[in-house]
Write a protein that holds these residues in place. Structure first.
Motif, PDB file in Angstrom:
ATOM      1  N   UNK A  25       4.225  -6.438   2.415  1.00 29.81           N
ATOM      2  CA  UNK A  25       3.904  -5.405   1.602  1.00 29.81           C
ATOM      3  C   UNK A  25       3.078  -5.191   2.736  1.00 29.81           C
ATOM      4  N   UNK A  26       2.199  -5.775   3.406  1.00 27.59           N
ATOM      5  CA  UNK A  26       1.753  -5.446   4.762  1.00 27.59           C
ATOM      6  C   UNK A  26       2.255  -4.170   5.710  1.00 27.59           C
ATOM      7  N   UNK A  70      -5.011  -2.190   0.940  1.00 27.71           N
ATOM      8  CA  UNK A  70      -5.978  -3.356   0.774  1.00 27.71           C
ATOM      9  C   UNK A  70      -4.945  -4.249   2.329  1.00 27.71           C
ATOM     10  N   UNK A  71      -3.663  -3.885   2.780  1.00 32.69           N
ATOM     11  CA  UNK A  71      -2.931  -4.127   2.789  1.00 32.69           C
ATOM     12  C   UNK A  71      -3.357  -3.839   4.728  1.00 32.69           C
ATOM     13  N   UNK A  72      -4.082  -3.036   4.650  1.00 30.47           N
ATOM     14  CA  UNK A  72      -4.619  -2.757   6.341  1.00 30.47           C
ATOM     15  C   UNK A  72      -5.255  -3.212   6.897  1.00 30.47           C
ATOM     16  N   UNK A  73      -6.227  -3.510   5.945  1.00 34.60           N
ATOM     17  CA  UNK A  73      -7.086  -4.411   6.671  1.00 34.60           C
ATOM     18  C   UNK A  73      -7.115  -5.544   6.838  1.00 34.60           C
ATOM     19  N   UNK A  74      -8.146  -6.135   8.217  1.00 41.26           N
ATOM     20  CA  UNK A  74      -7.915  -6.946   8.793  1.00 41.26           C
ATOM     21  C   UNK A  74      -8.401  -8.349   8.203  1.00 41.26           C
ATOM     22  N   UNK A  94      -7.840  -7.439  -4.153  1.00 40.16           N
ATOM     23  CA  UNK A  94      -7.394  -7.943  -5.547  1.00 40.16           C
ATOM     24  C   UNK A  94      -5.709  -7.760  -4.689  1.00 40.16           C
ATOM     25  N   UNK A  95      -5.177  -6.932  -4.184  1.00 39.55           N
ATOM     26  CA  UNK A  95      -3.562  -7.174  -3.671  1.00 39.55           C
ATOM     27  C   UNK A  95      -3.423  -7.834  -3.459  1.00 39.55           C
TER      28      UNK A  95
END
Length: 124
Positions: A25-26, A70-74, A94-95
């Protein structure tokens, strides 16, 4: 925030499957960003075929449009025995919670500022 999420699974294999789902997903979110279809603060109005395929491949169908960013966050994600551990400075997690729960985890979340010890949950 220095949050730690721990997804407790029944087996090491289950933890690896969940970790791999997060990785898939990331990667899909990163490709969407790289191709200009996903920007911070602007959730997509529709899921692309790539994102839909990633959700289908991982069996995670509970993600909303705002979750994908949220999958883009560190974040640092690793499997440790039968656990998946996610460490991040972000508050929006939450993701990750949705993926861990969809894959069968019992989840705990806490601030490492206040709780810097190992696993806090007692076995039930």
């Amino acid at each position: 925030m220095d949050l730690k999420l721990i997804g407790h699974f029944a087996s090491t294999d289950d933890a690896r499957v969940a970790r791999d789902a997060i990785a898939i997903l990331t990667e899909a979110a990163e490709l969407e960003r790289d191709e200009g279809r996903l920007e911070y603060g602007e959730p997509p109005q529709m899921f692309s075929d790539r994102l839909l395929e990633a959700m289908s491949d991982t069996g995670v169908h509970s993600l909303g449009h705002a979750d994908v960013e949220q999958f883009l966050y560190d974040a640092h994600v690793e499997a440790q025995d039968a656990d998946v551990v996610v460490r991040t400075e972000e508050i929006d997690v939450l993701a990750y919670v949705k993926v861990l729960i969809a894959k069968g985890a019992r989840v705990e979340i806490y601030s490492m500022h206040d709780h810097d010890s190992a696993v806090l949950m007692s076995d039930e």
